[in-house]
Enzyme design. Structure first.
Site, mmCIF file in Angstrom:
data_model
loop_
_atom_site.group_PDB
_atom_site.id
_atom_site.type_symbol
_atom_site.label_atom_id
_atom_site.label_comp_id
_atom_site.label_asym_id
_atom_site.label_seq_id
_atom_site.Cartn_x
_atom_site.Cartn_y
_atom_site.Cartn_z
ATOM 1 N N CYS A 51 0.532 -1.329 0.210
ATOM 2 C CA CYS A 51 -0.006 0.108 -0.240
ATOM 3 C C CYS A 51 1.289 1.425 -0.231
ATOM 4 C CB CYS A 51 -0.981 -0.266 1.071
ATOM 5 S SG CYS A 51 -1.712 -1.357 1.545
ATOM 6 N N ARG A 127 -8.151 -3.711 -2.634
ATOM 7 C CA ARG A 127 -7.281 -3.099 -3.580
ATOM 8 C C ARG A 127 -8.199 -2.721 -5.014
ATOM 9 N NH1 ARG A 127 -2.878 -2.347 -1.852
ATOM 10 N NH2 ARG A 127 -1.326 -4.342 -0.687
HETATM 11 C C1 BEZ Z 1 0.967 -5.097 1.769
HETATM 12 O O1 BEZ Z 1 2.055 -5.020 1.484
HETATM 13 O O2 BEZ Z 1 0.380 -3.444 1.394
HETATM 14 C C2 BEZ Z 1 -0.279 -6.032 2.639
HETATM 15 C C3 BEZ Z 1 0.043 -7.211 2.140
HETATM 16 C C4 BEZ Z 1 -1.235 -8.182 2.120
HETATM 17 C C5 BEZ Z 1 -1.753 -7.963 3.092
HETATM 18 C C6 BEZ Z 1 -2.646 -6.409 3.158
HETATM 19 C C7 BEZ Z 1 -1.349 -5.103 2.710
#
Ligand code: BEZ
Length: 221
Positions: A51, A127
């Site tokens: 993110c 997402r």
């Molecule tokens: C992230 O790195 O943004 C992420 C990865 C796995 C689950 C939720 C967020």
């Protein structure tokens, strides 16, 4: 958590009217973006690595979105203070000030209304990307899983494609403007009548368009 709603907006629907609490204060959707395109994108959570790369990239491309009369608005099931602390970290550590608002959907109400919670984890959104036009109509919806960050250039390409399609009454080929068959040319929508087929054949004879067949025609944009 709010109960999941079934009537989530789909392509062609009006984006539902709602007042959202954001890192920039209250925003009325879609009315505060009247006459603009907007991209509403959700992320699983603040202070997570993928993110963070996405926010950095969206901010890097923000001027390109604005040149397309397009605003950005993020969303996650976090509180405003979390968004503010996270974006402060991004500015201090990565050198990018996040200029667009982020919805703080602590109750999950907006996420449920828009269908952003998939699977069992009710405290985290997938997402998702909603592309909404200046009339408040949903034009595209993309979903990505948590482990895969989005491609901002594709989202920009989609907005450019929608605008081109609307301005010129054409359709947009795969990988435009670098399509393997027609390069940066655009596609004529399918002929809907025999009369239209004859028109297409005449346009081809006159050199206005090129066709592989009467149902697969393209022209310069
Ligand atoms: C992230 O790195 O943004 C992420 C990865 C796995 C689950 C939720 C967020």
């Amino acid at each position: 958590m709010e109960e999941k709603e079934k009537n989530i907006p789909l392509i062609g629907d009006d984006f539902p009217e709602m007042t959202v609490n954001t890192s920039h204060g209250e925003i009325d959707l879609p009315n505060d973006f009247e006459d603009k395109w907007f991209i509403l994108f959700s992320h699983p959570g603040d202070f997570t690595p993928v993110c963070t790369t996405e926010f950095y990239s969206f901010q890097k491309k923000y001027d390109q979105f604005k040149e397309l009369n397009t605003e950005l608005i993020g969303l996650s099931i976090d509180q405003v203070h979390s968004h503010l602390k996270w974006t402060e970290w991004i500015e201090e550590e990565l050198g990018e000030k996040i200029e667009f608002p982020i919805i703080a959907d602590g109750t999950g109400k907006v996420a449920n209304k828009l269908g952003l919670i998939h699977g069992a984890n009710e405290t985290s959104t997938v997402r998702a990307v909603f592309i909404v036009d200046p009339k408040g109509t949903v034009r595209a919806i993309l979903y990505y899983p948590a482990e895969l960050g989005r491609n901002m250039d594709e989202i920009i390409r989609m907005v450019k494609g929608f605008q081109k399609s609307q301005e010129e009454g054409v359709a947009i080929p795969a990988n435009w403007p670098e399509n393997e068959l027609v390069d940066d040319r655009v596609i004529l929508p399918p002929a809907g009548s025999e009369e239209m087929i004859e028109t297409r054949k005449k346009q081809e004879e006159d050199g206005e368009i090129e066709c592989f067949d009467w149902w697969l025609c393209h022209k310069e944009s």
